[in-house]
Motif scaffolding. Sequence first.
Motif, mmCIF file in Angstrom:
data_model
loop_
_atom_site.group_PDB
_atom_site.id
_atom_site.type_symbol
_atom_site.label_atom_id
_atom_site.label_comp_id
_atom_site.label_asym_id
_atom_site.label_seq_id
_atom_site.Cartn_x
_atom_site.Cartn_y
_atom_site.Cartn_z
ATOM 1 N N GLU A 80 0.448 -1.264 0.337
ATOM 2 C CA GLU A 80 -0.095 -0.052 0.015
ATOM 3 C C GLU A 80 0.321 1.042 0.273
ATOM 4 O OE1 GLU A 80 -3.423 2.133 2.609
ATOM 5 O OE2 GLU A 80 -2.650 0.160 3.114
ATOM 6 N N ALA A 81 2.538 1.111 0.874
ATOM 7 C CA ALA A 81 2.610 2.684 1.024
ATOM 8 C C ALA A 81 3.783 2.315 -0.341
ATOM 9 C CB ALA A 81 4.179 2.110 1.705
ATOM 10 N N ALA A 82 3.953 1.313 -1.317
ATOM 11 C CA ALA A 82 4.704 1.533 -2.424
ATOM 12 C C ALA A 82 3.756 1.767 -3.274
ATOM 13 C CB ALA A 82 5.030 -0.295 -2.907
ATOM 14 N N LYS A 83 2.728 1.979 -3.437
ATOM 15 C CA LYS A 83 1.460 2.016 -4.339
ATOM 16 C C LYS A 83 0.851 4.189 -4.022
ATOM 17 C CE LYS A 83 -2.993 1.687 -5.814
ATOM 18 N NZ LYS A 83 -3.252 3.088 -5.746
ATOM 19 N N ASP A 84 0.878 4.085 -2.594
ATOM 20 C CA ASP A 84 0.789 5.621 -2.643
ATOM 21 C C ASP A 84 2.484 6.884 -3.496
ATOM 22 O OD1 ASP A 84 -1.662 5.252 -1.824
ATOM 23 O OD2 ASP A 84 -0.945 5.183 0.518
ATOM 24 N N PHE A 85 2.852 5.999 -3.074
ATOM 25 C CA PHE A 85 4.605 6.447 -3.422
ATOM 26 C C PHE A 85 4.148 6.869 -5.123
ATOM 27 C CE2 PHE A 85 8.445 5.358 -5.969
ATOM 28 C CZ PHE A 85 9.089 6.503 -5.828
ATOM 29 N N MET A 86 3.841 5.290 -5.954
ATOM 30 C CA MET A 86 3.753 5.767 -7.142
ATOM 31 C C MET A 86 2.726 6.759 -7.736
ATOM 32 S SD MET A 86 6.251 3.721 -8.544
ATOM 33 C CE MET A 86 5.595 2.818 -10.548
ATOM 34 N N ASP A 87 1.607 6.563 -6.728
ATOM 35 C CA ASP A 87 0.938 8.069 -6.618
ATOM 36 C C ASP A 87 0.725 9.118 -6.737
ATOM 37 O OD1 ASP A 87 -0.729 5.733 -8.208
ATOM 38 O OD2 ASP A 87 -2.251 5.359 -6.168
ATOM 39 N N GLU A 88 1.900 9.132 -5.962
ATOM 40 C CA GLU A 88 2.528 10.821 -5.629
ATOM 41 C C GLU A 88 3.270 11.643 -6.493
ATOM 42 O OE1 GLU A 88 2.443 13.627 -3.878
ATOM 43 O OE2 GLU A 88 1.416 11.922 -2.319
ATOM 44 N N SER A 89 3.168 12.947 -6.305
ATOM 45 C CA SER A 89 3.651 14.076 -6.977
ATOM 46 C C SER A 89 4.689 14.868 -6.503
ATOM 47 C CB SER A 89 3.502 14.601 -8.754
ATOM 48 O OG SER A 89 2.367 15.139 -7.507
ATOM 49 N N ASP A 90 4.122 15.108 -5.192
ATOM 50 C CA ASP A 90 4.986 16.673 -4.888
ATOM 51 C C ASP A 90 6.403 15.107 -4.067
ATOM 52 O OD1 ASP A 90 5.794 17.502 -2.346
ATOM 53 O OD2 ASP A 90 3.697 18.648 -1.788
ATOM 54 N N PRO A 91 7.422 16.829 -4.413
ATOM 55 C CA PRO A 91 8.806 15.940 -4.125
ATOM 56 C C PRO A 91 9.008 15.707 -2.573
ATOM 57 C CG PRO A 91 8.658 17.860 -5.604
ATOM 58 C CD PRO A 91 7.139 17.821 -5.181
ATOM 59 N N ASP A 92 8.145 16.352 -1.757
ATOM 60 C CA ASP A 92 8.381 16.788 -0.037
ATOM 61 C C ASP A 92 7.472 15.304 0.074
ATOM 62 O OD1 ASP A 92 10.201 18.797 -0.489
ATOM 63 O OD2 ASP A 92 7.925 20.056 0.834
ATOM 64 N N LEU A 93 6.541 14.624 -0.643
ATOM 65 C CA LEU A 93 5.898 13.371 0.122
ATOM 66 C C LEU A 93 6.331 12.590 -0.394
ATOM 67 C CD1 LEU A 93 1.759 14.919 -0.034
ATOM 68 C CD2 LEU A 93 3.955 14.451 1.755
ATOM 69 N N LEU A 94 7.398 12.716 -1.679
ATOM 70 C CA LEU A 94 7.927 11.317 -2.585
ATOM 71 C C LEU A 94 9.198 10.715 -1.622
ATOM 72 C CD1 LEU A 94 7.812 12.664 -5.876
ATOM 73 C CD2 LEU A 94 6.741 10.363 -5.580
ATOM 74 N N PHE A 95 10.072 12.098 -0.831
ATOM 75 C CA PHE A 95 11.165 12.105 -0.245
ATOM 76 C C PHE A 95 10.828 10.713 0.963
ATOM 77 C CE2 PHE A 95 13.679 13.344 3.255
ATOM 78 C CZ PHE A 95 14.959 13.401 2.967
ATOM 79 N N ALA A 96 9.417 11.670 1.935
ATOM 80 C CA ALA A 96 9.032 10.464 2.995
ATOM 81 C C ALA A 96 9.392 9.358 2.103
ATOM 82 C CB ALA A 96 8.099 11.554 3.448
ATOM 83 N N TYR A 97 7.878 9.032 1.135
ATOM 84 C CA TYR A 97 7.258 7.613 1.479
ATOM 85 C C TYR A 97 9.319 7.042 0.985
ATOM 86 C CZ TYR A 97 2.396 8.496 1.014
ATOM 87 O OH TYR A 97 1.316 8.801 1.429
ATOM 88 N N LEU A 98 9.622 7.420 0.362
ATOM 89 C CA LEU A 98 11.512 7.013 -0.283
ATOM 90 C C LEU A 98 11.919 6.593 1.074
ATOM 91 C CD1 LEU A 98 12.496 8.133 -3.359
ATOM 92 C CD2 LEU A 98 11.809 6.140 -3.039
ATOM 93 N N PHE A 99 12.056 7.136 2.251
ATOM 94 C CA PHE A 99 12.958 7.041 3.411
ATOM 95 C C PHE A 99 11.864 5.368 4.000
ATOM 96 C CE2 PHE A 99 15.910 10.248 4.390
ATOM 97 C CZ PHE A 99 16.103 9.129 5.544
ATOM 98 N N LEU A 100 10.640 5.282 3.827
ATOM 99 C CA LEU A 100 10.506 3.474 4.581
ATOM 100 C C LEU A 100 10.599 2.676 3.946
ATOM 101 C CD1 LEU A 100 6.550 4.701 3.822
ATOM 102 C CD2 LEU A 100 7.529 5.072 5.716
ATOM 103 N N PHE A 101 11.370 2.871 2.475
ATOM 104 C CA PHE A 101 11.780 1.935 1.856
ATOM 105 C C PHE A 101 13.362 1.664 2.048
ATOM 106 C CE2 PHE A 101 7.623 2.147 -0.023
ATOM 107 C CZ PHE A 101 7.467 0.800 0.861
ATOM 108 N N VAL A 102 13.953 2.419 1.966
ATOM 109 C CA VAL A 102 15.404 2.369 2.703
ATOM 110 C C VAL A 102 16.128 1.002 3.039
ATOM 111 C CG1 VAL A 102 17.170 3.158 3.783
ATOM 112 C CG2 VAL A 102 15.775 4.787 2.613
ATOM 113 N N ARG A 103 15.419 0.180 3.839
ATOM 114 C CA ARG A 103 16.619 -0.783 4.844
ATOM 115 C C ARG A 103 14.793 -2.069 4.460
ATOM 116 N NH1 ARG A 103 18.344 0.005 10.943
ATOM 117 N NH2 ARG A 103 20.119 1.488 9.766
#
Length: 283
Positions: free
Chosen positions: A109-132
């Motif tokens: 679900e988080a990955a889908k929300d990331f794919m649907d997002e366009s705001d750079p600040d929110l994209l940054f935050a979503y990416l942080f979920l997948f660092v590890r």
Amino acid sequence: QAAATVVELDGLPAFGFVCETFHEVESVWRPSCFDSLMEALPQEERSGPFPSNVVPFFDEWQAWVAESAAKPREANESYAGIKSLIREKRRRFRNIFWAKKATEAELAEAAKDFMDESDPDLLFAYLFLFVRVQFPGDPARIITLARSADEELSRVAIRVLRNFANPKLRKLALRLMRRSELQSEAVELLMLNGGAHDYPLIERVLRGCVDEDDLHALGMSVLKFVGAHPSPLAGPSLLNLYERNPCSLCRRSTVEALSSNLLIPEHLLTLIQEDVYAKAQDL
């Protein structure tokens, strides 16, 4: 992040060094900080024996882990809670721990929300979920963001891509090596997308690195690469690092890498005896 990287490279000796300042960390944050260091510690060293200054923090961390395991999951630990925090904090959201406990459905679900997002600040935050944890999908969009002129966004995208082996990532790494501020990340991208044949390229990048802070970051990435791809071809890069790296802990790790590859020349043995980090002398 820097402390965890040093522990990952240097194991228990670095753990003791980092923990010398742990008494300055607020007690409420200390166990989670210690947790990130434990995760960075090589698996075979996680049972100790720990340096004496680490033991009190290890005991504190064990109690925290047991208490956390006994607690029911809080509302803000669900994906709905995390999503709300992302919307609220935007680029200030930097949670790299939640995904370790998330379900596959929540990560999807988080990955889908990331794919649907366009705001750079929110994209940054979503990416942080997948660092590890591995991003559960096609990395194509993350590759695009890694090329961004937005350095912060580019950097976190690269951290996520380190978990992938993909021919496109090799091309990306070679391209990023032209950007001095991202060369350490480029080397880490080659971990799963390169090999010993890349040492001449890495040596060239090292020789062109003149900023002390950049060299320190690049050196830590090169040592990780050497750990993944041991080879006599690493010799020139490791010698360059030992002679130029300002960090004594990293120089010790460099000596160990040279030693494990039987690459320590006679003139370097003399230098080691003069090194400010005492443990290097033991080699």
